[in-house]
Write an enzyme that holds these catalytic residues in place. Sequence first.
Site, PDB file in Angstrom:
ATOM      1  N   LYS A  80       0.753  -1.187   0.013  1.00 12.54           N
ATOM      2  CA  LYS A  80      -0.177  -0.003  -0.004  1.00 12.54           C
ATOM      3  C   LYS A  80       0.991   1.289  -0.028  1.00 12.54           C
ATOM      4  O   LYS A  80       2.099   1.093   0.529  1.00 12.54           O
ATOM      5  CB  LYS A  80      -0.775  -0.029   1.189  1.00 12.54           C
ATOM      6  CG  LYS A  80      -2.194   0.746   1.201  1.00 12.54           C
ATOM      7  CD  LYS A  80      -3.347  -0.096   0.664  1.00 12.54           C
ATOM      8  CE  LYS A  80      -4.683   0.793   0.616  1.00 12.54           C
ATOM      9  NZ  LYS A  80      -5.599   0.098   0.071  1.00 12.54           N
ATOM     10  N   GLY A 181     -25.134   3.362   4.278  1.00 13.84           N
ATOM     11  CA  GLY A 181     -24.164   3.904   3.335  1.00 13.84           C
ATOM     12  C   GLY A 181     -24.407   3.599   2.296  1.00 13.84           C
ATOM     13  O   GLY A 181     -24.124   2.453   1.570  1.00 13.84           O
ATOM     14  N   VAL A 182     -25.029   4.335   1.204  1.00  8.36           N
ATOM     15  CA  VAL A 182     -25.309   3.941  -0.038  1.00  8.36           C
ATOM     16  C   VAL A 182     -24.671   4.839  -1.005  1.00  8.36           C
ATOM     17  O   VAL A 182     -25.265   5.602  -1.749  1.00  8.36           O
ATOM     18  CB  VAL A 182     -26.960   4.296  -0.429  1.00  8.36           C
ATOM     19  CG1 VAL A 182     -27.859   3.201   0.495  1.00  8.36           C
ATOM     20  CG2 VAL A 182     -27.619   5.679   0.416  1.00  8.36           C
ATOM     21  N   GLY A 183     -23.329   4.761  -0.857  1.00 13.36           N
ATOM     22  CA  GLY A 183     -22.331   5.587  -2.034  1.00 13.36           C
ATOM     23  C   GLY A 183     -22.066   4.406  -2.840  1.00 13.36           C
ATOM     24  O   GLY A 183     -23.000   3.875  -3.416  1.00 13.36           O
ATOM     25  N   VAL A 185     -20.736   1.729  -3.605  1.00 14.47           N
ATOM     26  CA  VAL A 185     -20.666   0.296  -3.355  1.00 14.47           C
ATOM     27  C   VAL A 185     -22.146   0.213  -2.996  1.00 14.47           C
ATOM     28  O   VAL A 185     -22.938  -0.790  -3.376  1.00 14.47           O
ATOM     29  CB  VAL A 185     -19.692  -0.368  -2.412  1.00 14.47           C
ATOM     30  CG1 VAL A 185     -20.053  -1.776  -2.031  1.00 14.47           C
ATOM     31  CG2 VAL A 185     -18.352  -0.193  -2.769  1.00 14.47           C
TER      32      VAL A 185
END
Length: 374
Positions: A80, A181-183, A185
């Site tokens: 990372k 969380g409806v971002g 994904v």
Amino acid sequence: MLTFERLYKMGHEEVIFFSEPSCGLKAIIAIHDTTLGPALGGTRMWPYASEEEAVEDVLRLSKGMTYKAAVSGLNLGGGKAVIIGNPKEDKSEALFRAYGRYIESLNGRYITAEDVNISVQDIDHVYTETNYVCGIDKANGGSGNPAPYTALGVFRGMEASATKVWGSRDSISSKTVGIQGVGSVGIELAQLVHDAGGKLLYTDISEENIGRMKERFPSAQYIAPEKFYGTEMDIYAPCALGATINDETIPQLKCQIVNGAANNQLAEDRHGQVLKDKGILYSPDYLINAGGLMNVSIEFEGWNDYKSRRMIDTIYDTTLRIFDMSEERNIPVNEATDALAEERLDSMKKIQTTYLGRGSDHRFPGTKARHNKL
Ligand code: NAD
């Protein structure tokens, strides 16, 4: 502080600091483990309060990538990178191209992609300087937005959980799924649940994303964030933040399954056992959200949608295998997931001691076989 003792303890191979004062580049790349192949993991840009904080983040995230690739059956190692800076003020073509040149210098030991605050356009600048990058624009032969693929993997995990708890993957059709969380994904996961006939509940704090949900799924029910944990639902899908499974939320949960995209859902490892004791089946988060990683990994052999989806479908069987391990060994799912990853890493380390003879790439025995797999 970054010490060799700390690296030995966490199992890291290499940590590299890159700087380019002319464009303000301050980047740290951590390569955790390349037993399975080149280390692949995204680059995050963040205004870290201190360099110490940036080091902590990159060490933790790179180790997580080793486990994610290993349990997903990918021939990839874990790595990372973090760029220290303010994404609103410090981005420039020069910064990402300088960064790309440093990645190139690692000769393929590390391959980067998007992570928090890094856009496809930023990645395209990196791609100008190095081929060791993925998640590039579809127009340039890349795989584009990973969110639909991440959502597909989460849904395959949900089907495996449904099989374990209710006896069939199709049982989602009669269940209620609560998405937190409806971002990017979350909304794609909502589509898959909707297509399977499931009932949708959701929460969010973004007016824009709530509006998008209302338009696309008028029958889905919005629940205020503070009431969400205590709401009756069959499956709770955390798709916003990490650490939402904690001492405060677990007593409120009224679901039978926790299965979502968010990274590090358990506030502490012990919460895996607490969920088990409560009879709630928890899906291995870093396996079921690996669809995006699987998708980008295919870019190196020529990306196509069918290949990507076939690979992501394997999450169903791997999740069931982890549930079986958890039951047989009487350990929580998070421990079984780590054990499966570690067992694969250990067994691959052993076969790499075999001398491959003087093949065409005789100067570097072993490397060719490894890289061919990517
Ligand atoms: P996103 O930023 O697009 O969506 C997150 C959503 O959560 C937003 O709509 C936001 O408003 C909402 N949110 C934030 N705080 C909230 C709160 N307190 N209560 C309710 N909603 C809240 O992110 P994403 O790309 O959809 O990713 C979701 C999660 O999945 C993240 O944890 C991410 O690390 C993880 N993940 C994403 C991917 C990917 O491919 N995007 C891959 C692996 C893991």
